[in-house]
Design a protein around this motif. Structure first.
Motif, PDB file in Angstrom:
ATOM      1  N   UNK A   1       0.813  -1.213   0.000  1.00 38.87           N
ATOM      2  CA  UNK A   1       0.000   0.000   0.000  1.00 38.87           C
ATOM      3  C   UNK A   1       0.848   1.265   0.000  1.00 38.87           C
ATOM      4  N   UNK A   2       2.159   1.102  -0.057  1.00 31.00           N
ATOM      5  CA  UNK A   2       3.064   2.242  -0.088  1.00 31.00           C
ATOM      6  C   UNK A   2       3.076   2.916  -1.457  1.00 31.00           C
ATOM      7  N   UNK A   3       2.267   2.422  -2.401  1.00 29.87           N
ATOM      8  CA  UNK A   3       2.062   3.166  -3.642  1.00 29.87           C
ATOM      9  C   UNK A   3       1.353   4.485  -3.362  1.00 29.87           C
ATOM     10  N   UNK A   4       0.645   4.536  -2.243  1.00 33.91           N
ATOM     11  CA  UNK A   4       0.002   5.772  -1.849  1.00 33.91           C
ATOM     12  C   UNK A   4      -1.496   5.753  -2.040  1.00 33.91           C
ATOM     13  N   UNK A   5      -2.069   6.935  -1.969  1.00 35.06           N
ATOM     14  CA  UNK A   5      -3.513   7.071  -2.098  1.00 35.06           C
ATOM     15  C   UNK A   5      -3.943   6.958  -3.557  1.00 35.06           C
ATOM     16  N   UNK A   6      -5.069   6.327  -3.774  1.00 34.67           N
ATOM     17  CA  UNK A   6      -5.702   6.303  -5.088  1.00 34.67           C
ATOM     18  C   UNK A   6      -6.580   7.540  -5.236  1.00 34.67           C
ATOM     19  N   UNK A   7      -7.451   7.751  -4.252  1.00 33.63           N
ATOM     20  CA  UNK A   7      -8.290   8.949  -4.216  1.00 33.63           C
ATOM     21  C   UNK A   7      -8.784   9.144  -2.797  1.00 33.63           C
ATOM     22  N   UNK A   8      -9.377  10.268  -2.552  1.00 32.89           N
ATOM     23  CA  UNK A   8     -10.147  10.429  -1.322  1.00 32.89           C
ATOM     24  C   UNK A   8     -11.488  11.026  -1.701  1.00 32.89           C
ATOM     25  N   UNK A   9     -12.483  10.712  -0.883  1.00 29.54           N
ATOM     26  CA  UNK A   9     -13.845  11.123  -1.199  1.00 29.54           C
ATOM     27  C   UNK A   9     -14.418  11.942  -0.055  1.00 29.54           C
ATOM     28  N   UNK A  10     -14.987  13.084  -0.393  1.00 24.86           N
ATOM     29  CA  UNK A  10     -15.648  13.972   0.567  1.00 24.86           C
ATOM     30  C   UNK A  10     -17.111  14.118   0.164  1.00 24.86           C
ATOM     31  N   UNK A  11     -17.859  14.904   0.934  1.00 23.36           N
ATOM     32  CA  UNK A  11     -19.291  15.063   0.688  1.00 23.36           C
ATOM     33  C   UNK A  11     -19.648  16.533   0.551  1.00 23.36           C
ATOM     34  N   UNK A  12     -20.552  16.818  -0.366  1.00 24.67           N
ATOM     35  CA  UNK A  12     -20.953  18.190  -0.658  1.00 24.67           C
ATOM     36  C   UNK A  12     -22.471  18.295  -0.783  1.00 24.67           C
ATOM     37  N   UNK A  13     -22.979  19.505  -0.581  1.00 24.44           N
ATOM     38  CA  UNK A  13     -24.394  19.767  -0.792  1.00 24.44           C
ATOM     39  C   UNK A  13     -24.660  20.341  -2.187  1.00 24.44           C
ATOM     40  N   UNK A  14     -23.590  20.670  -2.922  1.00 26.72           N
ATOM     41  CA  UNK A  14     -23.756  21.269  -4.236  1.00 26.72           C
ATOM     42  C   UNK A  14     -22.496  20.993  -5.056  1.00 26.72           C
ATOM     43  N   UNK A  15     -22.576  20.015  -5.944  1.00 31.65           N
ATOM     44  CA  UNK A  15     -21.380  19.574  -6.651  1.00 31.65           C
ATOM     45  C   UNK A  15     -20.904  20.617  -7.662  1.00 31.65           C
ATOM     46  N   UNK A  16     -21.815  21.418  -8.224  1.00 31.27           N
ATOM     47  CA  UNK A  16     -21.371  22.487  -9.120  1.00 31.27           C
ATOM     48  C   UNK A  16     -20.567  23.546  -8.365  1.00 31.27           C
ATOM     49  N   UNK A  17     -20.986  23.838  -7.150  1.00 38.09           N
ATOM     50  CA  UNK A  17     -20.253  24.811  -6.337  1.00 38.09           C
ATOM     51  C   UNK A  17     -18.868  24.265  -5.976  1.00 38.09           C
ATOM     52  N   UNK A  18     -18.789  22.966  -5.702  1.00 40.27           N
ATOM     53  CA  UNK A  18     -17.492  22.336  -5.451  1.00 40.27           C
ATOM     54  C   UNK A  18     -16.613  22.407  -6.687  1.00 40.27           C
ATOM     55  N   UNK A  19     -17.225  22.224  -7.861  1.00 41.89           N
ATOM     56  CA  UNK A  19     -16.482  22.316  -9.108  1.00 41.89           C
ATOM     57  C   UNK A  19     -15.902  23.721  -9.292  1.00 41.89           C
ATOM     58  N   UNK A  20     -16.642  24.735  -8.935  1.00 40.91           N
ATOM     59  CA  UNK A  20     -16.137  26.103  -9.034  1.00 40.91           C
ATOM     60  C   UNK A  20     -14.893  26.299  -8.171  1.00 40.91           C
ATOM     61  N   UNK A  21     -14.872  25.622  -7.017  1.00 38.29           N
ATOM     62  CA  UNK A  21     -13.720  25.739  -6.112  1.00 38.29           C
ATOM     63  C   UNK A  21     -12.526  24.921  -6.630  1.00 38.29           C
ATOM     64  N   UNK A  22     -12.757  23.637  -6.909  1.00 40.01           N
ATOM     65  CA  UNK A  22     -11.642  22.760  -7.270  1.00 40.01           C
ATOM     66  C   UNK A  22     -11.101  23.042  -8.667  1.00 40.01           C
ATOM     67  N   UNK A  23     -11.992  23.300  -9.595  1.00 33.15           N
ATOM     68  CA  UNK A  23     -11.566  23.540 -10.975  1.00 33.15           C
ATOM     69  C   UNK A  23     -11.357  25.027 -11.230  1.00 33.15           C
ATOM     70  N   UNK A  24     -12.323  25.828 -10.807  1.00 27.97           N
ATOM     71  CA  UNK A  24     -12.246  27.248 -11.110  1.00 27.97           C
ATOM     72  C   UNK A  24     -11.176  27.988 -10.341  1.00 27.97           C
TER      73      UNK A  24
END
Length: 386
Positions: free
Chosen positions: A185-208
């Protein structure tokens, strides 16, 4: 923000544990990660901060824990981490992990075919949902360059359509007493998952704002109808991926405590680029901390639109700045400004037994169940996850 300033990938995730010894036992002896740094929470030096990673603490391999022995149990919800996924090479390695963990007394779900990878799920001693996922076939295998579609998973792969009885029987035929290179497992993380109430708003933060690429728009395989989007590097490589589940704003919010994530950290190349990101966040009207010296990296802290703490950490100087690779994690390391308080700090925290348990990466035919003095009770409840 300069075109040269970009997120390199995941840096680390920080979780909350109730007992440092039990956490060391589980992550080092059961999962085979290296205890690469034993220190204290720089903002609360009366408690441990433990770092598990590959041999040198490479960015993207690091899972860290604050020990909060008197904290209440945390709660998964909007504004918090849902689960952390670690990488393996292929499905055979995944099945070997299922057999190893099951033989050690853990409840394991899967393997589940997620189209983009295959994975299993289980919980650590405090209830953190952990996933082990294969590298392939990859998030972009059914996408065209420059075109991103909202996808509905195949009916035979989602809850209610898949053959749960058959999936439960899938495992490695023989006991797995060693963690071989393909399983590591020392290859590291594959992904992590969080929770949101508005995925478009999250997209504005992470992508925008942060410049991550949107690499997948699908529904959650365990909760059909729930949007599940993923961001990462343009090639969507494992180790760069952050995914969010969207739930109605009226649902419960995350509650910080043991068994929950405290924050996740994205990697930036250097301090110059970190300052570029800090300016970009401020220009977007988003609160962000000053640069903070964490000895092994420099950090700034902000929050996503749902209040989840997000850190941007530099790649260096790294975990070998204050000890050689041969002894990483073996003694308590303190930042220079806390050294004068070492006696008081050491008196306040309990010693950790770092001796092999029974020995690193190998459990023979004994495992956890034969070590009642250091048992690892695993909560049996498992929330929908993918």
């Amino acid at each position: 923000m300069s075109a040269t300033a970009q997120i390199v990938g995941l840096h680390h995730v920080t979780l909350v544990a109730s007992n440092a010894q039990r956490t060391v036992d589980f992550y080092s002896r059961v999962l085979g990660l290296r205890l690469v740094k034993t220190t204290v929470n720089f903002d609360d030096p009366g408690s441990y901060h433990l770092y598990f990673a590959d041999e040198t603490g490479s960015a993207g391999t690091v899972v860290t824990f604050f020990e909060w022995p008197r904290a209440p149990r945390g709660r998964t919800g909007i504004g918090g981490t849902h689960h952390v996924a670690l990488r393996v090479a292929d499905r055979d390695a995944l099945l070997r992990w299922k057999r190893r963990l099951t033989d050690l007394g853990l409840r394991v779900r899967g393997p589940h075919d997620r189209q983009y990878f295959t994975s299993i799920y289980f919980r650590d001693p405090d209830g953190v949902i952990l996933e082990i996922a294969t590298d392939g076939p990859g998030m972009l295998f059914n996408e065209q360059a420059g075109i991103m579609l909202q996808r509905t998973p195949p009916a035979e792969l989602v809850r209610g359509g898949r053959d749960e009885a058959l999936i439960a029987t899938l495992t490695w035929p023989d006991p797995v007493t060693t963690i071989d290179p393909a399983m590591a497992l020392t290859r590291g993380m594959h992904h992590l998952t969080a929770m949101t109430a508005n995925v478009e708003r999250t997209d504005e933060f992470l992508r925008g704002v942060l410049g991550l690429s949107l690499v997948k728009q699908t529904e959650n395989f365990d909760d059909p109808g729930t949007r599940h989007w993923s961001w990462g590097s343009p090639d969507a490589r494992p180790g760069s991926l952050v995914t969010y589940l969207e739930r109605p704003a009226t649902e419960r919010r995350s509650h910080m405590g043991t068994g929950q994530g405290h924050h996740y950290a994205l990697a930036v190349s250097n301090e110059t680029e970190q300052l570029m990101f800090r300016d970009r966040l401020l220009d977007a009207g988003i609160n962000v901390s000053p640069v903070m010296d964490r000895v092994y990296f420099k950090s700034i802290y902000t929050k996503d639109p749902d209040g989840h703490i997000v850190e941007l950490a530099t790649m260096g100087p790294g975990f070998l700045i204050d000890e050689p690779v041969s002894t990483t994690g073996s003694t308590l390391r303190l930042p220079p400004w806390l050294e004068e308080h070492r006696e008081q700090i050491e008196a306040h925290i309990e010693d950790i037994d770092r001796s092999p348990w029974p020995y690193d990466g190998f459990d023979g035919d004994r495992g956890m169940l034969s070590h009642p003095g250091r048992s690892l009770p695993i909560p049996e409840t498992m929330e929908a996850s993918s």
